[in-house]
Design a protein around this motif. Structure first.
Motif, PDB file in Angstrom:
ATOM      1  N   ARG A 175       0.835  -1.215   0.000  1.00 24.26           N
ATOM      2  CA  ARG A 175       0.000   0.000   0.000  1.00 24.26           C
ATOM      3  C   ARG A 175       0.868   1.263   0.000  1.00 24.26           C
ATOM      4  N   GLY A 176       1.910   1.261   0.826  1.00 30.39           N
ATOM      5  CA  GLY A 176       2.783   2.431   0.894  1.00 30.39           C
ATOM      6  C   GLY A 176       3.523   2.695  -0.400  1.00 30.39           C
ATOM      7  N   TYR A 177       4.053   1.647  -0.997  1.00 32.60           N
ATOM      8  CA  TYR A 177       4.773   1.814  -2.261  1.00 32.60           C
ATOM      9  C   TYR A 177       3.834   2.268  -3.367  1.00 32.60           C
ATOM     10  N   ALA A 178       2.632   1.704  -3.415  1.00 28.03           N
ATOM     11  CA  ALA A 178       1.669   2.122  -4.439  1.00 28.03           C
ATOM     12  C   ALA A 178       1.313   3.592  -4.258  1.00 28.03           C
ATOM     13  N   ARG A 179       1.026   4.003  -3.027  1.00 32.39           N
ATOM     14  CA  ARG A 179       0.693   5.412  -2.755  1.00 32.39           C
ATOM     15  C   ARG A 179       1.832   6.343  -3.159  1.00 32.39           C
ATOM     16  N   ALA A 180       3.065   5.888  -2.970  1.00 35.84           N
ATOM     17  CA  ALA A 180       4.235   6.707  -3.305  1.00 35.84           C
ATOM     18  C   ALA A 180       4.537   6.712  -4.801  1.00 35.84           C
ATOM     19  N   GLY A 181       3.825   5.886  -5.562  1.00 42.66           N
ATOM     20  CA  GLY A 181       4.043   5.839  -7.007  1.00 42.66           C
ATOM     21  C   GLY A 181       5.246   5.020  -7.426  1.00 42.66           C
ATOM     22  N   ILE A 182       5.716   4.106  -6.546  1.00 45.75           N
ATOM     23  CA  ILE A 182       6.824   3.218  -6.916  1.00 45.75           C
ATOM     24  C   ILE A 182       6.320   2.341  -8.059  1.00 45.75           C
ATOM     25  N   PRO A 183       6.943   2.409  -9.234  1.00 44.02           N
ATOM     26  CA  PRO A 183       6.383   1.739 -10.409  1.00 44.02           C
ATOM     27  C   PRO A 183       6.425   0.217 -10.360  1.00 44.02           C
ATOM     28  N   VAL A 184       7.427  -0.368  -9.684  1.00 43.29           N
ATOM     29  CA  VAL A 184       7.548  -1.829  -9.642  1.00 43.29           C
ATOM     30  C   VAL A 184       7.973  -2.252  -8.243  1.00 43.29           C
ATOM     31  N   TYR A 185       7.231  -3.212  -7.693  1.00 38.46           N
ATOM     32  CA  TYR A 185       7.575  -3.818  -6.398  1.00 38.46           C
ATOM     33  C   TYR A 185       7.724  -5.307  -6.657  1.00 38.46           C
ATOM     34  N   LEU A 186       8.925  -5.820  -6.466  1.00 34.75           N
ATOM     35  CA  LEU A 186       9.241  -7.218  -6.735  1.00 34.75           C
ATOM     36  C   LEU A 186       9.343  -7.962  -5.413  1.00 34.75           C
ATOM     37  N   LEU A 187       8.491  -8.965  -5.223  1.00 34.90           N
ATOM     38  CA  LEU A 187       8.495  -9.763  -4.004  1.00 34.90           C
ATOM     39  C   LEU A 187       8.911 -11.188  -4.356  1.00 34.90           C
ATOM     40  N   ILE A 188      10.049 -11.624  -3.821  1.00 30.55           N
ATOM     41  CA  ILE A 188      10.561 -12.974  -4.059  1.00 30.55           C
ATOM     42  C   ILE A 188      10.343 -13.778  -2.789  1.00 30.55           C
ATOM     43  N   ASP A 189       9.504 -14.796  -2.865  1.00 30.84           N
ATOM     44  CA  ASP A 189       9.140 -15.603  -1.705  1.00 30.84           C
ATOM     45  C   ASP A 189       9.666 -17.021  -1.900  1.00 30.84           C
ATOM     46  N   ARG A 190      10.786 -17.322  -1.250  1.00 25.27           N
ATOM     47  CA  ARG A 190      11.399 -18.642  -1.407  1.00 25.27           C
ATOM     48  C   ARG A 190      10.574 -19.745  -0.753  1.00 25.27           C
ATOM     49  N   GLU A 191       9.884 -19.435   0.327  1.00 26.76           N
ATOM     50  CA  GLU A 191       9.063 -20.451   0.986  1.00 26.76           C
ATOM     51  C   GLU A 191       7.908 -20.911   0.097  1.00 26.76           C
ATOM     52  N   GLU A 192       7.256 -19.959  -0.540  1.00 26.73           N
ATOM     53  CA  GLU A 192       6.147 -20.281  -1.437  1.00 26.73           C
ATOM     54  C   GLU A 192       6.634 -20.679  -2.829  1.00 26.73           C
ATOM     55  N   GLY A 193       7.914 -20.409  -3.113  1.00 22.24           N
ATOM     56  CA  GLY A 193       8.459 -20.731  -4.429  1.00 22.24           C
ATOM     57  C   GLY A 193       7.885 -19.874  -5.541  1.00 22.24           C
ATOM     58  N   GLU A 194       7.661 -18.586  -5.222  1.00 23.96           N
ATOM     59  CA  GLU A 194       7.054 -17.716  -6.223  1.00 23.96           C
ATOM     60  C   GLU A 194       7.659 -16.321  -6.205  1.00 23.96           C
ATOM     61  N   VAL A 195       7.439 -15.654  -7.316  1.00 26.04           N
ATOM     62  CA  VAL A 195       7.837 -14.266  -7.485  1.00 26.04           C
ATOM     63  C   VAL A 195       6.570 -13.512  -7.869  1.00 26.04           C
ATOM     64  N   ILE A 196       6.322 -12.399  -7.192  1.00 24.32           N
ATOM     65  CA  ILE A 196       5.178 -11.562  -7.538  1.00 24.32           C
ATOM     66  C   ILE A 196       5.717 -10.212  -7.975  1.00 24.32           C
ATOM     67  N   VAL A 197       5.289  -9.770  -9.150  1.00 24.89           N
ATOM     68  CA  VAL A 197       5.729  -8.495  -9.702  1.00 24.89           C
ATOM     69  C   VAL A 197       4.540  -7.530  -9.677  1.00 24.89           C
ATOM     70  N   TYR A 198       4.564  -6.613  -8.730  1.00 28.73           N
ATOM     71  CA  TYR A 198       3.511  -5.607  -8.625  1.00 28.73           C
ATOM     72  C   TYR A 198       3.892  -4.433  -9.511  1.00 28.73           C
ATOM     73  N   SER A 199       2.939  -3.978 -10.342  1.00 29.05           N
ATOM     74  CA  SER A 199       3.208  -2.835 -11.218  1.00 29.05           C
ATOM     75  C   SER A 199       1.925  -2.048 -11.452  1.00 29.05           C
ATOM     76  N   GLU A 200       2.087  -0.888 -12.047  1.00 29.48           N
ATOM     77  CA  GLU A 200       1.000   0.044 -12.331  1.00 29.48           C
ATOM     78  C   GLU A 200       0.283   0.468 -11.050  1.00 29.48           C
ATOM     79  N   PRO A 201       0.981   1.242 -10.205  1.00 33.67           N
ATOM     80  CA  PRO A 201       0.360   1.710  -8.968  1.00 33.67           C
ATOM     81  C   PRO A 201      -0.885   2.546  -9.240  1.00 33.67           C
TER      82      PRO A 201
END
Length: 100
Positions: A42-68
């Protein structure tokens, strides 16, 4: 850790634009992981950060948040960890997550 190639590209991009890119790497569930999946998004989106990359080794996934948009991101595709993950503009390259 995020691969050194990713950090070098992010630093170059940061010098050439007025916005930052956020990346998080998690190995297990804890309060930090929950915070990164909820409050930071929520904070990054509000700040207009264009890409938030979350790498979760436990879940074995990568989530690429974009277009705030407001306090969320319009896009958040999940990819399997270990594969090449396409990163949207302003990055515009594929991140090989095989070493994570």
């Amino acid at each position: 850790m995020v691969g050194s190639g990713f950090l070098v590209r992010a630093r170059r991009l940061h010098r050439s634009t007025s916005r930052s890119i956020a990346a998080q790497l998690h190995g297990h569930r804890d309060s930090t992981a929950v915070r990164d999946r909820e409050k930071k998004i929520r904070g990054y989106a509000r700040a207009g950060i264009p890409v938030y990359l979350l790498i979760d080794r436990e879940e074995g996934e990568v989530i690429v948040y974009s277009e705030p948009s407001g306090d969320d991101y319009a896009k958040s595709p999940k990819r399997k960890l270990g594969l090449a993950v396409p990163l949207p503009e302003p990055l515009g390259f594929e991140l090989d997550t095989g070493e994570f």
